[in-house]
Motif scaffolding. Structure first.
Motif, PDB file in Angstrom:
ATOM      1  N   SER A  48      32.684  28.969  -8.578  1.00 21.06           N
ATOM      2  CA  SER A  48      32.394  28.309  -9.839  1.00 21.06           C
ATOM      3  C   SER A  48      31.175  28.906 -10.516  1.00 21.06           C
ATOM      4  O   SER A  48      30.224  29.312  -9.850  1.00 21.06           O
ATOM      5  N   ALA A  49      31.211  28.914 -11.844  1.00 22.48           N
ATOM      6  CA  ALA A  49      30.056  29.315 -12.638  1.00 22.48           C
ATOM      7  C   ALA A  49      29.162  28.115 -12.921  1.00 22.48           C
ATOM      8  O   ALA A  49      28.096  28.268 -13.511  1.00 22.48           O
ATOM      9  N   ALA A  50      29.580  26.922 -12.513  1.00 21.47           N
ATOM     10  CA  ALA A  50      28.759  25.721 -12.708  1.00 21.47           C
ATOM     11  C   ALA A  50      27.533  25.780 -11.806  1.00 21.47           C
ATOM     12  O   ALA A  50      27.609  26.277 -10.680  1.00 21.47           O
ATOM     13  N   PRO A  51      26.399  25.257 -12.262  1.00 23.47           N
ATOM     14  CA  PRO A  51      25.210  25.205 -11.404  1.00 23.47           C
ATOM     15  C   PRO A  51      25.488  24.391 -10.136  1.00 23.47           C
ATOM     16  O   PRO A  51      26.287  23.446 -10.162  1.00 23.47           O
TER      17      PRO A  51
ATOM     18  N   ILE B 200      25.678  20.567 -10.258  1.00 21.36           N
ATOM     19  CA  ILE B 200      26.877  20.002 -10.890  1.00 21.36           C
ATOM     20  C   ILE B 200      28.056  20.091  -9.937  1.00 21.36           C
ATOM     21  O   ILE B 200      28.847  19.153  -9.823  1.00 21.36           O
ATOM     22  N   VAL B 201      28.193  21.218  -9.238  1.00 19.85           N
ATOM     23  CA  VAL B 201      29.267  21.354  -8.248  1.00 19.85           C
ATOM     24  C   VAL B 201      29.122  20.267  -7.190  1.00 19.85           C
ATOM     25  O   VAL B 201      30.095  19.578  -6.848  1.00 19.85           O
ATOM     26  N   GLU B 202      27.915  20.087  -6.677  1.00 23.83           N
ATOM     27  CA  GLU B 202      27.681  19.070  -5.648  1.00 23.83           C
ATOM     28  C   GLU B 202      28.021  17.674  -6.171  1.00 23.83           C
ATOM     29  O   GLU B 202      28.672  16.886  -5.485  1.00 23.83           O
ATOM     30  N   TRP B 203      27.611  17.374  -7.382  1.00 23.53           N
ATOM     31  CA  TRP B 203      27.894  16.062  -7.967  1.00 23.53           C
ATOM     32  C   TRP B 203      29.405  15.848  -8.089  1.00 23.53           C
ATOM     33  O   TRP B 203      29.921  14.788  -7.746  1.00 23.53           O
ATOM     34  N   GLU B 204      30.126  16.865  -8.556  1.00 27.76           N
ATOM     35  CA  GLU B 204      31.581  16.754  -8.700  1.00 27.76           C
ATOM     36  C   GLU B 204      32.260  16.611  -7.337  1.00 27.76           C
ATOM     37  O   GLU B 204      33.191  15.828  -7.185  1.00 27.76           O
ATOM     38  N   VAL B 205      31.809  17.377  -6.340  1.00 32.39           N
ATOM     39  CA  VAL B 205      32.373  17.274  -4.989  1.00 32.39           C
ATOM     40  C   VAL B 205      32.253  15.845  -4.489  1.00 32.39           C
ATOM     41  O   VAL B 205      33.222  15.238  -4.014  1.00 32.39           O
ATOM     42  N   LYS B 206      31.044  15.292  -4.606  1.00 35.49           N
ATOM     43  CA  LYS B 206      30.809  13.934  -4.117  1.00 35.49           C
ATOM     44  C   LYS B 206      31.572  12.892  -4.929  1.00 35.49           C
ATOM     45  O   LYS B 206      32.017  11.881  -4.380  1.00 35.49           O
ATOM     46  N   SER B 207      31.750  13.144  -6.223  1.00 34.94           N
ATOM     47  CA  SER B 207      32.428  12.153  -7.060  1.00 34.94           C
ATOM     48  C   SER B 207      33.936  12.100  -6.819  1.00 34.94           C
ATOM     49  O   SER B 207      34.545  11.049  -7.010  1.00 34.94           O
ATOM     50  N   ILE B 208      34.550  13.206  -6.398  1.00 36.41           N
ATOM     51  CA  ILE B 208      36.002  13.176  -6.164  1.00 36.41           C
ATOM     52  C   ILE B 208      36.380  13.047  -4.688  1.00 36.41           C
ATOM     53  O   ILE B 208      37.551  12.856  -4.367  1.00 36.41           O
ATOM     54  N   ALA B 209      35.406  13.127  -3.800  1.00 35.01           N
ATOM     55  CA  ALA B 209      35.701  13.070  -2.359  1.00 35.01           C
ATOM     56  C   ALA B 209      36.477  11.814  -1.981  1.00 35.01           C
ATOM     57  O   ALA B 209      37.448  11.880  -1.214  1.00 35.01           O
ATOM     58  N   SER B 210      36.083  10.670  -2.508  1.00 31.30           N
ATOM     59  CA  SER B 210      36.757   9.414  -2.125  1.00 31.30           C
ATOM     60  C   SER B 210      38.209   9.382  -2.571  1.00 31.30           C
ATOM     61  O   SER B 210      39.046   8.753  -1.928  1.00 31.30           O
ATOM     62  N   MET B 211      38.539  10.079  -3.669  1.00 35.55           N
ATOM     63  CA  MET B 211      39.941  10.154  -4.108  1.00 35.55           C
ATOM     64  C   MET B 211      40.810  10.857  -3.071  1.00 35.55           C
ATOM     65  O   MET B 211      42.018  10.696  -3.064  1.00 35.55           O
TER      66      MET B 211
ATOM     67  N   ARG C 279      36.221  22.804 -15.113  1.00 40.47           N
ATOM     68  CA  ARG C 279      36.730  23.475 -16.312  1.00 40.47           C
ATOM     69  C   ARG C 279      36.657  22.543 -17.522  1.00 40.47           C
ATOM     70  O   ARG C 279      36.351  22.984 -18.630  1.00 40.47           O
ATOM     71  N   ASP C 280      36.939  21.263 -17.301  1.00 40.95           N
ATOM     72  CA  ASP C 280      36.820  20.285 -18.388  1.00 40.95           C
ATOM     73  C   ASP C 280      35.388  20.201 -18.904  1.00 40.95           C
ATOM     74  O   ASP C 280      35.165  19.856 -20.066  1.00 40.95           O
ATOM     75  N   ARG C 281      34.432  20.524 -18.068  1.00 42.13           N
ATOM     76  CA  ARG C 281      33.017  20.503 -18.463  1.00 42.13           C
ATOM     77  C   ARG C 281      32.575  21.859 -19.025  1.00 42.13           C
ATOM     78  O   ARG C 281      31.403  22.059 -19.324  1.00 42.13           O
ATOM     79  N   GLY C 282      33.505  22.805 -19.119  1.00 39.35           N
ATOM     80  CA  GLY C 282      33.208  24.103 -19.724  1.00 39.35           C
ATOM     81  C   GLY C 282      32.779  25.185 -18.756  1.00 39.35           C
ATOM     82  O   GLY C 282      32.294  26.235 -19.173  1.00 39.35           O
ATOM     83  N   TYR C 283      32.971  24.964 -17.446  1.00 34.53           N
ATOM     84  CA  TYR C 283      32.570  25.962 -16.450  1.00 34.53           C
ATOM     85  C   TYR C 283      33.794  26.659 -15.866  1.00 34.53           C
ATOM     86  O   TYR C 283      34.798  26.028 -15.563  1.00 34.53           O
TER      87      TYR C 283
END
Length: 193
Positions: free
Chosen positions: A161-164, A167-178, A97-101
Protein backbone atom coordinates in the motif's frame (compact mmCIF):
# COMPACT_ATOMS: atom_id res chain seq x y z
CA UNK A 1 -2.52 26.73 3.01
CA UNK A 2 0.14 24.35 1.68
CA UNK A 3 -0.25 20.66 2.48
CA UNK A 4 3.18 19.14 2.87
CA UNK A 5 3.46 15.35 2.71
CA UNK A 6 3.86 13.70 6.06
CA UNK A 7 7.01 11.63 6.48
CA UNK A 8 6.71 8.19 8.08
CA UNK A 9 9.60 6.03 9.10
CA UNK A 10 9.22 2.40 10.00
CA UNK A 11 12.24 0.25 10.66
CA UNK A 12 10.57 -2.70 12.34
CA UNK A 13 6.97 -2.13 13.26
CA UNK A 14 5.41 -3.75 16.27
CA UNK A 15 3.21 -6.51 14.95
CA UNK A 16 -0.53 -6.34 15.16
CA UNK A 17 -1.50 -9.60 16.86
CA UNK A 18 -4.94 -10.95 16.07
CA UNK A 19 -6.71 -14.15 17.02
CA UNK A 20 -9.67 -15.83 15.34
CA UNK A 21 -12.79 -17.24 16.96
CA UNK A 22 -11.25 -20.72 16.95
CA UNK A 23 -7.95 -19.44 18.37
CA UNK A 24 -6.07 -19.13 15.07
CA UNK A 25 -3.27 -16.55 15.46
CA UNK A 26 -2.45 -13.86 12.91
CA UNK A 27 0.52 -11.45 13.00
CA UNK A 28 0.59 -8.37 10.78
CA UNK A 29 3.52 -5.95 10.46
CA UNK A 30 4.25 -2.98 8.21
CA UNK A 31 7.68 -2.38 6.64
CA UNK A 32 9.60 -0.42 4.06
CA UNK A 33 10.03 -2.53 0.90
CA UNK A 34 13.06 -4.79 0.74
CA UNK A 35 15.98 -3.72 -1.49
CA UNK A 36 15.02 -6.51 -3.93
CA UNK A 37 11.49 -5.14 -4.37
CA UNK A 38 12.84 -1.60 -4.82
CA UNK A 39 15.39 -2.74 -7.42
CA UNK A 40 12.87 -4.88 -9.32
CA UNK A 41 9.68 -2.84 -8.82
CA UNK A 42 9.11 -2.33 -12.56
CA UNK A 43 9.45 -6.07 -13.25
CA UNK A 44 7.25 -7.14 -10.28
CA UNK A 45 4.75 -4.26 -10.02
CA UNK A 46 4.74 -2.22 -13.25
CA UNK A 47 1.69 -0.17 -12.20
CA UNK A 48 3.52 1.05 -9.07
CA UNK A 49 6.21 3.09 -10.85
CA UNK A 50 4.59 6.43 -10.00
CA UNK A 51 4.32 5.62 -6.29
CA UNK A 52 7.38 7.24 -4.68
CA UNK A 53 6.82 5.49 -1.37
CA UNK A 54 4.91 2.36 -0.53
CA UNK A 55 4.78 -0.10 2.34
CA UNK A 56 4.91 -3.87 2.59
CA UNK A 57 2.40 -5.40 4.99
CA UNK A 58 3.35 -8.93 6.07
CA UNK A 59 0.47 -11.22 7.10
CA UNK A 60 1.52 -14.36 8.95
CA UNK A 61 -1.20 -16.87 9.78
CA UNK A 62 -0.65 -19.75 12.18
CA UNK A 63 -1.37 -23.04 10.45
CA UNK A 64 -2.85 -26.08 12.14
CA UNK A 65 0.03 -28.12 10.72
CA UNK A 66 3.72 -27.65 9.92
CA UNK A 67 3.85 -26.79 6.20
CA UNK A 68 6.96 -28.79 5.32
CA UNK A 69 5.16 -31.71 3.65
CA UNK A 70 2.55 -31.84 0.92
CA UNK A 71 -0.46 -33.91 1.89
CA UNK A 72 -4.11 -33.47 0.94
CA UNK A 73 -4.86 -32.19 4.46
CA UNK A 74 -1.99 -29.66 4.39
CA UNK A 75 -2.95 -28.45 0.90
CA UNK A 76 -6.55 -27.87 2.14
CA UNK A 77 -5.16 -25.93 5.10
CA UNK A 78 -3.00 -23.78 2.81
CA UNK A 79 -6.00 -23.10 0.57
CA UNK A 80 -8.11 -22.15 3.60
CA UNK A 81 -5.40 -19.74 4.85
CA UNK A 82 -4.99 -18.28 1.35
CA UNK A 83 -8.74 -17.70 1.15
CA UNK A 84 -8.79 -15.95 4.56
CA UNK A 85 -5.96 -13.66 3.46
CA UNK A 86 -7.56 -12.93 0.08
CA UNK A 87 -10.91 -11.98 1.67
CA UNK A 88 -9.23 -9.77 4.28
CA UNK A 89 -6.79 -8.31 1.76
CA UNK A 90 -9.53 -7.39 -0.70
CA UNK A 91 -11.51 -5.58 2.01
CA UNK A 92 -8.36 -3.77 3.12
CA UNK A 93 -7.36 -2.86 -0.45
CA UNK A 94 -10.77 -1.47 -1.37
CA UNK A 95 -11.01 0.51 1.89
CA UNK A 96 -7.61 2.08 1.21
CA UNK A 97 -8.41 2.69 -2.46
CA UNK A 98 -11.65 4.40 -1.41
CA UNK A 99 -9.47 6.76 0.64
CA UNK A 100 -7.33 7.51 -2.44
CA UNK A 101 -4.35 5.23 -1.72
CA UNK A 102 -2.89 2.69 -4.09
CA UNK A 103 -3.19 -0.78 -2.51
CA UNK A 104 -2.97 -4.37 -3.67
CA UNK A 105 -2.44 -7.88 -2.39
CA UNK A 106 -0.17 -10.54 -3.79
CA UNK A 107 -1.84 -13.87 -4.51
CA UNK A 108 0.20 -16.31 -2.39
CA UNK A 109 -0.34 -19.08 -4.94
CA UNK A 110 0.86 -17.20 -8.05
CA UNK A 111 3.06 -14.40 -6.69
CA UNK A 112 1.24 -11.83 -8.84
CA UNK A 113 -0.78 -8.81 -7.70
CA UNK A 114 -4.53 -9.34 -7.63
CA UNK A 115 -5.71 -5.82 -8.49
CA UNK A 116 -2.78 -4.43 -10.50
CA UNK A 117 -1.25 -5.45 -13.79
CA UNK A 118 1.17 -8.36 -13.20
CA UNK A 119 4.84 -7.87 -13.93
CA UNK A 120 7.18 -10.16 -15.81
CA UNK A 121 8.42 -11.83 -12.63
CA UNK A 122 6.37 -13.01 -9.65
CA UNK A 123 6.72 -11.66 -6.14
CA UNK A 124 8.27 -14.06 -3.62
CA UNK A 125 6.44 -13.82 -0.27
CA UNK A 126 8.89 -16.10 1.54
CA UNK A 127 11.92 -14.12 0.38
CA UNK A 128 10.28 -10.87 1.56
CA UNK A 129 9.53 -12.32 5.01
CA UNK A 130 13.14 -13.53 5.24
CA UNK A 131 14.50 -10.13 4.15
CA UNK A 132 12.23 -7.96 6.32
CA UNK A 133 11.75 -10.11 9.44
CA UNK A 134 14.99 -12.09 9.20
CA UNK A 135 13.16 -15.38 9.77
CA UNK A 136 14.97 -18.51 8.61
CA UNK A 137 13.70 -20.36 5.56
CA UNK A 138 13.75 -24.12 4.97
CA UNK A 139 14.33 -24.99 1.33
CA UNK A 140 12.12 -27.96 0.58
CA UNK A 141 9.92 -28.64 -2.44
CA UNK A 142 8.79 -25.08 -1.73
CA UNK A 143 10.43 -22.66 0.70
CA UNK A 144 8.95 -22.62 4.21
CA UNK A 145 9.28 -19.84 6.80
CA UNK A 146 10.41 -20.77 10.31
CA UNK A 147 8.50 -18.54 12.74
CA UNK A 148 10.19 -18.00 16.15
CA UNK A 149 7.08 -19.26 18.01
CA UNK A 150 5.05 -21.26 15.48
CA UNK A 151 7.94 -23.04 13.76
CA UNK A 152 7.01 -24.14 10.24
CA UNK A 153 3.27 -23.91 10.95
CA UNK A 154 3.06 -20.45 9.36
CA UNK A 155 1.47 -19.21 6.14
CA UNK A 156 2.95 -15.93 4.82
CA UNK A 157 1.11 -13.44 2.62
CA UNK A 158 1.96 -9.95 1.38
CA UNK A 159 -0.10 -6.78 0.98
CA UNK A 160 1.23 -3.54 -0.52
CA UNK A 161 0.00 0.00 0.00
CA UNK A 162 0.96 3.60 -0.63
CA UNK A 163 -1.08 4.58 2.46
CA UNK A 164 0.93 5.71 5.49
CA UNK A 165 1.50 2.92 8.06
CA UNK A 166 -0.78 4.56 10.63
CA UNK A 167 -3.69 4.48 8.17
CA UNK A 168 -2.97 0.89 7.15
CA UNK A 169 -2.86 -0.13 10.81
CA UNK A 170 -6.12 1.69 11.55
CA UNK A 171 -7.85 0.01 8.59
CA UNK A 172 -6.49 -3.44 9.56
CA UNK A 173 -7.84 -3.06 13.08
CA UNK A 174 -11.16 -1.64 11.89
CA UNK A 175 -11.98 -4.55 9.56
CA UNK A 176 -10.46 -7.39 11.62
CA UNK A 177 -13.70 -8.08 13.51
CA UNK A 178 -15.60 -8.46 10.21
CA UNK A 179 -13.34 -11.45 9.56
CA UNK A 180 -13.72 -12.99 13.00
CA UNK A 181 -10.38 -11.68 14.27
CA UNK A 182 -9.86 -9.67 17.43
CA UNK A 183 -6.76 -7.86 18.61
CA UNK A 184 -4.66 -9.53 21.28
CA UNK A 185 -3.14 -7.26 23.91
CA UNK A 186 0.62 -6.80 23.67
CA UNK A 187 2.40 -9.33 25.87
CA UNK A 188 -0.53 -11.78 25.80
CA UNK A 189 0.12 -15.33 24.72
CA UNK A 190 -1.48 -16.21 21.39
CA UNK A 191 -3.15 -19.59 21.28
CA UNK A 192 -1.20 -22.46 19.82
CA UNK A 193 -4.16 -23.35 17.56
Amino acid sequence: MVNYPRVYTVEQSCPINLVGKKGQAVQISIHKPSPYICANRERILPDWQKEPLFWVVIFLQKSQYPLVKSTAEIEREKENLREKFMRFGCDLAFNLRDRGYFADLIDPRTGYPLLSRPGVIPHNDTAVVKALLNYPVLKNKCCVIVHPTWGTAVYPSIFLSAAPPMIVEWEVKSIASMHGWQEVEEGSVISSQ
